[in-house]
Write an enzyme that holds these catalytic residues in place. Structure first.
Site, PDB file in Angstrom:
ATOM      1  N   LYS A 144       0.043   4.896   8.367  1.00 13.62           N
ATOM      2  CA  LYS A 144       0.762   5.237   7.129  1.00 13.62           C
ATOM      3  C   LYS A 144      -0.225   5.491   5.993  1.00 13.62           C
ATOM      4  O   LYS A 144      -0.130   6.471   5.253  1.00 13.62           O
ATOM      5  CB  LYS A 144       1.696   4.066   6.781  1.00 13.62           C
ATOM      6  CG  LYS A 144       2.360   4.147   5.441  1.00 13.62           C
ATOM      7  CD  LYS A 144       2.287   2.932   4.534  1.00 13.62           C
ATOM      8  CE  LYS A 144       1.558   1.730   4.912  1.00 13.62           C
ATOM      9  NZ  LYS A 144       1.263   0.755   3.884  1.00 13.62           N
ATOM     10  N   LYS A 190      -6.283   2.721  -2.995  1.00 12.16           N
ATOM     11  CA  LYS A 190      -6.049   1.994  -1.742  1.00 12.16           C
ATOM     12  C   LYS A 190      -5.985   2.960  -0.550  1.00 12.16           C
ATOM     13  O   LYS A 190      -6.541   2.682   0.526  1.00 12.16           O
ATOM     14  CB  LYS A 190      -4.743   1.194  -1.858  1.00 12.16           C
ATOM     15  CG  LYS A 190      -4.328   0.477  -0.587  1.00 12.16           C
ATOM     16  CD  LYS A 190      -5.267  -0.639  -0.215  1.00 12.16           C
ATOM     17  CE  LYS A 190      -4.916  -1.220   1.154  1.00 12.16           C
ATOM     18  NZ  LYS A 190      -5.884  -2.219   1.593  1.00 12.16           N
ATOM     19  N   SER A 200       0.888  -1.167   0.000  1.00  7.61           N
ATOM     20  CA  SER A 200       0.000   0.000   0.000  1.00  7.61           C
ATOM     21  C   SER A 200       0.926   1.217   0.000  1.00  7.61           C
ATOM     22  O   SER A 200       1.404   1.633   1.050  1.00  7.61           O
ATOM     23  CB  SER A 200      -0.897   0.010   1.238  1.00  7.61           C
ATOM     24  OG  SER A 200      -1.700  -1.139   1.264  1.00  7.61           O
TER      25      SER A 200
END
Ligand code: NDP
Length: 290
Positions: A235, A166, A91
């Site tokens: 993140k 994503k 990702s």
């Protein structure tokens, strides 16, 4: 003609995703920083644990590492084979995908950003959703290999588009997670039975992936199984917030939830699952969701 594939990064996702490749390809190389995991994978699934130099000689190289910085570092430390395709299931960061695609194109190598969704159970069952950005022809060449672990596989645009989808997906997950913490804590404060409330909401317009799976399977039963680390969600929300800022858009909800998830990640016990973010709200409210 794809003769060989490789998988780099046998973590919670990669280990399981790579396990499906030998059903479709005769030559499957695996590499992991801690090589014991690669050797165990080879012994269990019939893959070949090789050094990194050999792994990157495959026709299609998959990677699934924590961050784009990790992938960039790896790619810049090896010599790749002309004509190969690097399919990055991390990702990651859209700008990094564009940079790597441009850089590798000069060596006649395609780079696809192909992050996945569906958690470890989706990786076990080869039912992951895969959102792919990059060259259309490279996508079509890589598709049969991606199908080894993917179910819904979409080419969503040029380089970086997969990573962007994503990041926004995981931002929505985070927003839902935080709002479920607030909403269900409120219900408990009013003496409502949370399981009954959840059943009603899951048959109503407020339902989400969080109310349908995360709440019953991780939070209300207090199991918080560590399958997707909280720092990884922090993140991803950071990547989403950067995208909003790059587009000069106002996003008060995204900015706030990103801060909350970041704070939860910094204050959580080490090695916490993403669902444990709600514990920060529990410590504020002194109400436990069970
Ligand atoms: P893990 O932390 O379980 O695994 C990380 C893997 O990357 C390990 O194989 C680790 O090797 C390797 N690694 C870490 N740093 C480096 C480095 N600097 N150089 C080389 N290898 C490195 O992560 P996940 O599998 O959970 O996640 C991987 C990616 O997939 C992340 O981007 C995550 O956001 C995404 N993702 C995760 C999901 C999940 O449910 N877990 C779902 C969907 C996407 P070693 O074994 O040596 O530590």
């Amino acid at each position: 003609m794809v003769q060989s594939v490789a998988f780099i990064g046998l973590g919670a996702m990669g280990y399981r995703m790579a396990s499906h490749l030998p059903k479709h390809f005769d030559t499957v190389y695996v590499w992991n920083r801690n090589m014991d995991k690669a050797k165990q994978h080879a012994a269990t699934y019939g893959t070949q644990a090789v050094d990194l130099t050999q792994a990157v000689q495959a026709d299609i190289i998959f990677s699934c590492l924590p961050t784009s910085a990790d992938v960039e570092h790896l790619i810049n430390s090896v010599q790749l084979k002309s004509g190969s395709i690097w399919v990055d299931c991390t990702s990651g960061v859209p700008d990094s995908a564009r940079k790597l695609a441009t850089q590798l194109k000069t060596e006649n190598i395609d780079f696809l950003d192909a992050p996945v969704s569906g958690q470890t159970i989706g990786a076990d069952n080869a039912t992951l959703t895969v959102m792919v950005g990059g060259d259309q022809a490279a996508f079509e060449r890589a598709l049969p290999a991606i199908q080894a672990f993917g179910k819904l596989i979409k080419h969503v645009g040029t380089s970086g588009a997969g990573f962007a989808v994503k990041a926004v997906n995981n931002m929505l997950l985070a927003v839902n997670l935080w709002s479920v913490a607030e909403g269900f804590t409120t219900l408990k404060a009013h003496g409502v039975n949370l399981t009954e409330a959840m059943d009603c909401i899951n048959a109503s317009s407020g339902k989400s992936g969080v109310t349908e799976t995360v709440l019953p399977q991780r939070i209300l039963n207090r199991s918080f199984p560590v399958t997707f680390g909280l720092p990884l969600l922090a993140k991803d929300t950071g990547i989403a917030l950067d995208l909003v800022r790059d587009a000069n858009l106002p996003a008060p909800v995204i900015a706030l939830v990103q801060s909350l998830i970041q704070a939860a990640s910094l204050t959580a016990e080490e090695n916490s699952d993403f669902s444990a973010a709600i514990k920060m709200y529990e410590s504020w409210s002194k109400i436990t969701l069970e």
